[in-house]
Design an enzyme around this catalytic site. Structure first.
Site, PDB file in Angstrom:
ATOM      1  N   HIS A 194       0.799  -1.296   0.064  1.00 38.10           N
ATOM      2  CA  HIS A 194      -0.048   0.038  -0.082  1.00 38.10           C
ATOM      3  C   HIS A 194       0.839   1.152   0.141  1.00 38.10           C
ATOM      4  CE1 HIS A 194      -3.992   2.116   1.163  1.00 38.10           C
ATOM      5  NE2 HIS A 194      -4.398   1.198   0.365  1.00 38.10           N
ATOM      6  N   HIS A 294      -8.009  -3.284 -10.318  1.00 37.13           N
ATOM      7  CA  HIS A 294      -7.995  -2.878  -8.961  1.00 37.13           C
ATOM      8  C   HIS A 294      -9.757  -2.620  -8.773  1.00 37.13           C
ATOM      9  CE1 HIS A 294      -7.893   0.489  -5.846  1.00 37.13           C
ATOM     10  NE2 HIS A 294      -7.098  -0.517  -5.201  1.00 37.13           N
TER      11      HIS A 294
HETATM   12 MG   LIG Z   1      -3.337  -1.884  -3.148  1.00 36.25          MG
END
Ligand SMILES: [Mg+2]
Length: 390
Positions: A194, A294
């Protein structure tokens, strides 16, 4: 503007936006003749800005033929001087997806049929797992197995100091190792850094995670620094995924040309919709790079991904948000009429209804958007009170 295909003239007559919990923004494009299309135009944590930008761009569509998707995309992308970036590309994404939905509905056929037909009937998917301790993570991983998944993703780290984070490294290694020990080879493990880890720590952490054979590590360093992402990718045998925070094809090309990135995870809701994601997937295919769209967002974003997965050969695994940690108080199917999302043996079936194949409950959206959400990303700090990457 004339008729696009000899059919009846259709003109865009209006747009509506619905900003609803948990953190979503839906866009409805209306036409004469009773056709409409749904898009999802949210940039997480910036929903109000995305709504304003979407409405600003969508105002340009009134009176236009919605079937001229390429023309509208180029107009929105190239007109107005400024281009790229998360807000503009999110707004274009929502509009593009709604136009494809409209086109499918006009022709009473799924989007993938308009794109030459699907080359897969279902796509592998994975579920997010979470938990504060290795015990929690293992419990959630075993539950995923019971649900039929054969792949999961989890955040590998919390806040990580830029250097000297041996405790953070050991904690991550322990978490990943505990899950791998518990599930063996029954689950593939995707690890999301992240963008929380920086170059001085990433190389060491990746090396220590190699024995656990992750399916990929995502955003090993902040994606805003492509050179650092490429350097991290070159340092490890673990396949590196990047793309959810990349917004233009030229930026993706830099990553592809490095020949170091193995997986792109572009967000069709943030890079220009179905149209641009398909263009990108084709480019990635020529580099033999996989695509894992995503999608921690809502049902329209997921439906758009599934139409892409149907036709893009290298779009081999799909993120989805059912039960994701963001969905507190509401979940993926709350606003969906007759859900087309079939989870079977760790796969999602490609919907075959007209357009995106999903219809929303507009009355429920209207009700929920009467008090629009203002979801924001949490603010994390290091022990010295400096901002930590979230
Ligand atoms: Mg991600």
């Amino acid at each position: 503007m004339g008729e696009a295909d000899g059919g009846p003239i259709v003109k865009i007559t209006g747009i509506r936006t619905y900003r609803v919990p948990p953190r979503w923004l839906f866009l409805k494009i209306e036409t004469d003749g009773g056709y409409h299309g749904w898009g999802e135009a949210v940039l997480e944590g910036h929903a109000a800005g995305a709504e304003a930008t979407t409405r600003e761009l969508a105002d340009l569509l009134i009176g236009r033929d919605p079937r001229r998707i390429n023309d509208i995309w180029q107009m929105l992308y190239r007109n107005g001087c400024y281009r790229g970036g998360p807000l503009l590309m999110t707004a274009i994404s929502g509009i593009d997806t709604a136009l494809w939905d409209l086109l499918g509905k006009i022709h009473a056929t799924p989007i993938h049929a308009l794109l030459g037909g699907g080359q897969r009937d279902r796509v592998r998917t994975y579920t997010w797992i979470g938990g504060d301790s290795p015990t929690d993570l293992i419990q959630h991983a075993l539950h995923a197995l019971e649900q039929g998944f054969d792949a999961v993703k989890f955040n590998a780290t919390g806040a990580v100091p830029m250097i000297g984070g041996v405790a953070a490294i050991d904690e991550t290694v322990a978490r990943v190792g505990a899950v791998r020990d518990a599930v063996g080879t029954r689950l593939d493990l995707a690890l999301d850094f992240h963008g929380r880890v920086h170059t001085p720590t990433t190389t060491q952490l990746l090396r220590e995670l190699e024995p656990f054979r992750p399916m990929w590590v995502e955003d090993p360093v902040p994606a805003s620094n492509p050179g650092a992402v490429i350097e991290a990718a070159r340092s490890t045998s673990i396949p590196i995924a990047v793309g959810e925070r990349v917004h233009t094809r030229a930026e993706f090309l830099t990553l592809l040309e490095s020949r170091a990135i193995r997986i792109l995870n572009p967000d069709p809701a943030h890079i220009g919709g179905i149209s641009e994601t398909l263009r990108l997937a084709g480019t990635a295919e020529s580099y033999d790079v996989a695509v894992a769209p995503h999608c921690p967002l809502g049902p329209i974003a997921l439906a758009a991904c599934l139409q892409i997965d149907a036709v893009a050969y290298n779009a081999v695994i799909q993120e989805q948000s059912l039960g994701i940690h963001y969905n507190t108080g509401s979940d993926l199917l709350d606003y969906v009429l007759d859900s087309p999302f079939e989870y079977t043996d760790g796969t999602l079936t490609i919907p075959t209804g007209p357009g995106l194949g999903v219809e929303l409950n507009e009355a429920a959206l209207a009700q929920a958007s009467s008090t629009p959400h203002d979801w924001r990303a949490p603010i994390w700090r290091h022990p010295d009170n400096s901002i930590a990457e979230w």
